[in-house]
Design a protein around this motif. Structure first.
Motif, PDB file in Angstrom:
ATOM      1  N   HIS A 142      52.949  37.384  79.810  1.00 46.10           N
ATOM      2  CA  HIS A 142      53.109  35.968  79.441  1.00 46.10           C
ATOM      3  C   HIS A 142      52.419  35.025  80.429  1.00 46.10           C
ATOM      4  CE1 HIS A 142      56.020  37.034  76.309  1.00 46.10           C
ATOM      5  NE2 HIS A 142      56.437  37.962  77.163  1.00 46.10           N
ATOM      6  N   PHE A 143      51.566  35.601  81.308  1.00 46.56           N
ATOM      7  CA  PHE A 143      50.789  34.819  82.283  1.00 46.56           C
ATOM      8  C   PHE A 143      51.663  33.907  83.144  1.00 46.56           C
ATOM      9  CE2 PHE A 143      47.999  35.687  78.634  1.00 46.56           C
ATOM     10  CZ  PHE A 143      47.019  36.445  79.266  1.00 46.56           C
ATOM     11  N   THR A 144      52.775  34.464  83.632  1.00 45.76           N
ATOM     12  CA  THR A 144      53.658  33.717  84.537  1.00 45.76           C
ATOM     13  C   THR A 144      53.921  34.562  85.782  1.00 45.76           C
ATOM     14  OG1 THR A 144      55.644  34.602  83.459  1.00 45.76           O
ATOM     15  CG2 THR A 144      54.847  32.457  82.682  1.00 45.76           C
ATOM     16  N   ALA A 145      54.461  33.924  86.801  1.00 46.33           N
ATOM     17  CA  ALA A 145      54.805  34.639  88.040  1.00 46.33           C
ATOM     18  C   ALA A 145      56.074  34.047  88.627  1.00 46.33           C
ATOM     19  CB  ALA A 145      53.664  34.530  89.044  1.00 46.33           C
ATOM     20  N   ASP A 146      56.888  34.896  89.248  1.00 51.37           N
ATOM     21  CA  ASP A 146      58.096  34.425  89.927  1.00 51.37           C
ATOM     22  C   ASP A 146      58.337  35.294  91.161  1.00 51.37           C
ATOM     23  OD1 ASP A 146      59.043  36.802  88.912  1.00 51.37           O
ATOM     24  OD2 ASP A 146      60.381  35.900  87.432  1.00 51.37           O
ATOM     25  N   MET A 147      59.555  35.235  91.700  1.00 54.33           N
ATOM     26  CA  MET A 147      59.869  36.021  92.900  1.00 54.33           C
ATOM     27  C   MET A 147      59.704  37.526  92.649  1.00 54.33           C
ATOM     28  SD  MET A 147      60.513  34.638  95.801  1.00 54.33           S
ATOM     29  CE  MET A 147      61.471  35.898  96.634  1.00 54.33           C
ATOM     30  N   ASN A 148      60.011  37.980  91.422  1.00 58.61           N
ATOM     31  CA  ASN A 148      59.847  39.402  91.098  1.00 58.61           C
ATOM     32  C   ASN A 148      58.391  39.834  91.264  1.00 58.61           C
ATOM     33  OD1 ASN A 148      62.547  40.085  90.312  1.00 58.61           O
ATOM     34  ND2 ASN A 148      62.255  38.880  88.468  1.00 58.61           N
ATOM     35  N   THR A 149      57.464  38.966  90.812  1.00 52.00           N
ATOM     36  CA  THR A 149      56.030  39.252  90.926  1.00 52.00           C
ATOM     37  C   THR A 149      55.633  39.363  92.390  1.00 52.00           C
ATOM     38  OG1 THR A 149      55.824  37.791  89.009  1.00 52.00           O
ATOM     39  CG2 THR A 149      53.784  38.563  90.005  1.00 52.00           C
ATOM     40  N   LEU A 150      56.133  38.422  93.182  1.00 49.88           N
ATOM     41  CA  LEU A 150      55.814  38.395  94.617  1.00 49.88           C
ATOM     42  C   LEU A 150      56.296  39.680  95.300  1.00 49.88           C
ATOM     43  CD1 LEU A 150      54.679  36.537  96.867  1.00 49.88           C
ATOM     44  CD2 LEU A 150      56.990  35.756  97.241  1.00 49.88           C
ATOM     45  N   ILE A 151      57.530  40.087  94.984  1.00 53.16           N
ATOM     46  CA  ILE A 151      58.106  41.302  95.583  1.00 53.16           C
ATOM     47  C   ILE A 151      57.292  42.526  95.164  1.00 53.16           C
ATOM     48  CG2 ILE A 151      60.160  42.795  95.643  1.00 53.16           C
ATOM     49  CD1 ILE A 151      61.710  40.051  94.945  1.00 53.16           C
ATOM     50  N   SER A 152      57.001  42.609  93.854  1.00 57.78           N
ATOM     51  CA  SER A 152      56.268  43.752  93.326  1.00 57.78           C
ATOM     52  C   SER A 152      54.868  43.859  93.919  1.00 57.78           C
ATOM     53  CB  SER A 152      56.184  43.649  91.803  1.00 57.78           C
ATOM     54  OG  SER A 152      55.465  44.738  91.284  1.00 57.78           O
ATOM     55  N   VAL A 153      54.139  42.744  93.938  1.00 58.37           N
ATOM     56  CA  VAL A 153      52.761  42.742  94.449  1.00 58.37           C
ATOM     57  C   VAL A 153      52.741  43.074  95.942  1.00 58.37           C
ATOM     58  CG1 VAL A 153      50.756  41.268  94.935  1.00 58.37           C
ATOM     59  CG2 VAL A 153      51.844  41.200  92.685  1.00 58.37           C
ATOM     60  N   GLY A 154      53.607  42.419  96.708  1.00 61.35           N
ATOM     61  CA  GLY A 154      53.648  42.633  98.164  1.00 61.35           C
ATOM     62  C   GLY A 154      54.006  44.051  98.545  1.00 61.35           C
ATOM     63  N   THR A 155      55.080  44.597  97.917  1.00 64.44           N
ATOM     64  CA  THR A 155      55.525  45.955  98.272  1.00 64.44           C
ATOM     65  C   THR A 155      54.556  47.017  97.748  1.00 64.44           C
ATOM     66  OG1 THR A 155      56.945  46.084  96.300  1.00 64.44           O
ATOM     67  CG2 THR A 155      57.980  45.326  98.334  1.00 64.44           C
ATOM     68  N   SER A 156      53.990  46.766  96.546  1.00 72.26           N
ATOM     69  CA  SER A 156      53.035  47.736  95.979  1.00 72.26           C
ATOM     70  C   SER A 156      51.770  47.817  96.824  1.00 72.26           C
ATOM     71  CB  SER A 156      52.674  47.370  94.536  1.00 72.26           C
ATOM     72  OG  SER A 156      53.824  47.420  93.727  1.00 72.26           O
ATOM     73  N   ALA A 157      51.290  46.655  97.297  1.00 76.69           N
ATOM     74  CA  ALA A 157      50.085  46.636  98.146  1.00 76.69           C
ATOM     75  C   ALA A 157      50.345  47.446  99.422  1.00 76.69           C
ATOM     76  CB  ALA A 157      49.709  45.204  98.487  1.00 76.69           C
ATOM     77  N   ALA A 158      51.512  47.202 100.039  1.00 79.41           N
ATOM     78  CA  ALA A 158      51.860  47.920 101.276  1.00 79.41           C
ATOM     79  C   ALA A 158      52.006  49.417 101.010  1.00 79.41           C
ATOM     80  CB  ALA A 158      53.155  47.355 101.850  1.00 79.41           C
ATOM     81  N   PHE A 159      52.652  49.776  99.873  1.00 80.27           N
ATOM     82  CA  PHE A 159      52.899  51.189  99.562  1.00 80.27           C
ATOM     83  C   PHE A 159      51.595  51.931  99.265  1.00 80.27           C
ATOM     84  CE2 PHE A 159      53.514  54.660  96.588  1.00 80.27           C
ATOM     85  CZ  PHE A 159      54.477  55.415  97.237  1.00 80.27           C
TER      86      PHE A 159
END
Length: 731
Positions: A142-159
């Protein structure tokens, strides 16, 4: 018109999810209006014409959510809370081991140690953290972002960067960088966010508890009078016209009309007023109210969804739906920041791939990951929860129980404070206000007769008189031929003389006339909102007693301070105009509403909400709809359980002065949250250009992911330290 459809929704994690489902359902041509409530996890659809239920369920499932037609809302809420608790405990245990392996060299071979870290982090990242990745995929659709997106992107990049380093450390080394892993960052962030979600879920369960308590107010069984016999049946089986027996002390079963007997009924759940109301043949009684010492027969006039109690429940539920979800400050920032970060990281990948030195692909991927790890402020996930956690602890020490983080963020913007009268501005207890002996009689003479007569009755004045009689050591005396005169007073014989306690009508009915000055005094007390009674023995008028609900000592100071803060104060009561005028003048409120029932009270709140952020302060069952409807519902700690469960904030021990403390604490907390957001961003924002490679052409400097982890650590320490400053909060 077809009936409304109510569906319990599962899979929602925030207010944005509710808004998304709402948007999709409102696109259907056969749907007039669709509303989705996140706290209640429920959708209400008002169809224009008949519509297939499977069509609605199919749309909800297509956008990634589900419908649970069988589960009870309370069971579902508790199940969700239990799942979050279990996930947090397992995640915390695994993360603790990951932290130990990350900080110390446990195994002699670094690559072997990295493999152990990878295995330990996988369940945290992809099982316990699955809810965040699932929401991110939905947001992407739906082309939106929230805290869930931030958590997912940040942790996935690190992992994924750490996994790459674990399997191919030589590739990283060939680019002149040290092969560092960040599994601890990934695991710790997910664990901390799960803890925050668990506390939020625990608070939301209270919404369902309030509604369940309202359902439980109505007795499950009752005594039906049929063919002269008493039959115990289920309340649900009652029909209009049935006769029901209500014994002393029992709850009134349903709405109806008294056909036999007389009693006093406590109707505070509807009116909010502490004085029980006299009921006799022809009077209406309401289901859920509490019968006094009399026994009455009631003819059923309303059942099921038509009862007053059912309407109150409906008001509380509807208030939850009309309550606009507060978009948290962190979510707003994440919605803007995440897309920008992703675009910058893609830009870094392209620039390094096209213009960078060999090995181009390795350098491009490293720059892409560096920007993601450095730019995504993981401390943003701590900015609000840490401040809220410290703030709620500070509030609890001051007797303020804050149940909703949104309420704490919103309170500082309050423009209106609406007060219930009885039990909020007043103490909600009937007290003996004046003892006025007449005709040369003493206070002891007057109270001796009044106390001993009232002692025989079930009237609420008897308790107030008992306390005064104990103070003056007035002994109980036998009363003969006691009689209650319906709606007027009582009489009985004390030591051979007929004595009376009653209103002016009873005095005049006995063939007597009041002197002009005494009559004027009686009427003045009546107009001031008090309840005056006359006491006489034979032909001697002993004096006048007045009873009232005492105003809290702090009420006037609280109103004055709120007004000085630029907040408008309003009083809403079910009491008469005279009673409302008296109390409003005593506390300094100029704007008030009187004789207001629960549904109208909620409507008054809605009207004020249109003009600005509104706080409602109440204590009774009748306040539950308005507490739920307001932006911030504040319940008095000594109020009913239902009012307390419907509210966002509870003033423990019933100290009204804590309301001012709450507003000041909210202002301070929001300021700290804004400071936290600054610290969460500043190190990362400064690092973005360096991670992108702006300094590489001039100085050959590149920012490794390791410095991103350092920036995250420093910003997290800054955020937590700043939040702890709230412990020094002073009013």
């Amino acid at each position: 018109m077809p009936e409304k459809i109510e569906l319990p929704i599962t899979g929602m994690s925030c207010a944005a999810c509710a808004a998304r489902i709402e948007r999709e359902l409102n696109k259907l041509k056969d749907v007039g209006e669709a509303r989705v409530n996140f706290p209640l996890k429920k959708a209400v659809i008002l169809p224009k014409r008949e519509i297939e239920l499977k069509e609605i369920i199919s749309i909800i499932r297509d956008i990634g959510y589900d419908v649970d037609l069988e589960a009870d809302v309370t069971i579902r809420a508790r199940k969700e809370e239990a799942e979050l608790k279990k996930d947090f405990i397992w995640s915390a245990c695994l993360s603790a081991i990951v932290m130990v392996f990350s900080m110390w060299m446990v195994l002699p071979n670094m690559q072997h140690q990295n493999f152990i870290l990878l295995i330990l982090t996988i369940p945290v990242q992809f099982y316990f953290g699955l809810r965040f990745h699932r929401s991110t995929i939905l947001n992407l659709k739906h082309f939106t972002a929230d805290m869930n997106t931030l958590i997912s992107v940040g942790t996935s990049a690190a992992f994924f960067y750490s996994a790459f380093v674990t399997f191919l450390p030589h590739v990283i080394m060939s680019a002149g960088m040290e092969p560092m892993t960040y599994f601890d960052s990934s695991a710790t962030i997910i664990t901390l966010i799960l803890l925050g979600r668990f506390f939020e879920s625990k608070a939301k369960t209270r919404t369902y508890t309030a509604i369940k308590m309202l359902y439980e107010l109505s007795p499950k069984e009752c005594v039906l009078l049929k063919d002269g016999k008493e039959v115990r049946i289920s309340t649900d089986a009652l029909e209009v016209g049935n006769l029901v027996l209500i014994r002393p002390g029992e709850k009134v079963t349903v709405d109806g009309e008294v056909t036999e007997g007389s009693t006093y009924v406590n109707e505070s759940m509807i009116t909010g007023e502490s004085l029980p109301v006299h009921k006799s043949t022809g009077d209406e009684v309401i289901g859920g109210t509490i019968n006094g010492k009399g026994s009455i027969t009631v003819k059923v006039t309303r059942v099921g969804k038509d009862t007053v109690l059912a309407k109150v429940i409906r008001l509380v539920e509807e208030a939850q739906f009309t309550k606009a979800p507060v978009q948290r400050l962190a979510d707003k920032l994440a919605g803007v920041f995440v897309p920008i970060v992703i675009l910058i990281s893609i830009g870094a990948l392209v620039v390094w791939w096209v213009f960078g030195p060999e090995p181009k692909l390795t350098n491009a991927l490293l720059s892409f990951v560096s920007v993601l790890i450095i730019a995504c402020p993981c401390a943003l996930g701590l900015a609000t929860p840490t401040a809220i956690m410290v703030s709620t602890g500070v509030g609890a020490k001051r007797g303020i129980l804050i149940k909703s983080a949104e309420a704490l963020e919103l309170t500082n913007k309050a423009r209106y404070v609406l007060f219930d009268k009885t039990g909020t501005l007043t103490e909600g207890v009937i007290v003996l206000a004046d003892v006025i002996p007449l005709g040369g009689f003493s206070e002891t003479d007057l109270l001796g007769v009044a106390y001993n007569l009232e002692r025989q009755s079930e009237h609420p004045f008897s308790e107030a008189l008992r306390k005064k009689a104990e103070e003056l050591n007035i002994a109980p005396i036998k009363v003969d031929n006691f009689q209650a005169v319906v709606g007027k007073g009582i009489k009985g014989e004390i030591q051979g003389k007929t004595c009376f306690v009653g209103n002016m009508a009873l005095y005049e009915d006995s063939g007597k006339a009041l002197e002009g000055s005494i009559k004027q005094l009686y009427q003045e007390k009546e107009l001031s909102g008090m309840s005056p009674v006359l006491v006489w023995r034979g032909s001697d008028l002993l004096g006048l007693l007045t009873f009232s609900d005492r105003v809290r000592e702090e009420s006037k100071d609280v109103v004055t301070e709120l007004n000085s803060m630029g907040i408008e104060t309003v009083m809403i009561t079910g009491d008469s105009q005279a009673g409302a005028t008296t109390i409003s003048e005593k506390v300094g409120i100029t704007n008030f509403f009187y004789r207001v029932l629960p549904d109208k009270k909620a409507q008054v709140v809605e009207d004020f909400k249109k003009k600005g952020v509104t706080i409602m302060v109440g204590d009774g069952i009748n306040d539950a709809p308005s507490l739920a409807a307001s932006d911030i519902g504040v319940a008095m700690g000594k109020g009913t359980d239902i009012a307390i469960e419907s509210a966002d904030v509870v003033l423990m021990k019933g100290h009204l002065s804590r309301l001012v403390s709450l507003i000041k604490l909210s202002k301070k907390t929001l300021w700290v949250i804004k400071e936290n957001l600054f610290w969460a961003f500043i190190y990362n924002i400064l690092g973005i250009p360096i991670a992108f490679g702006v300094l590489y052409p001039f100085f050959g400097i590149r920012l490794q992911p390791m410095f991103g982890a350092l920036a995250m650590m420093v910003s997290s320490i800054s955020v937590v330290s700043n939040s702890l400053r709230l412990k020094m909060f002073k009013e």
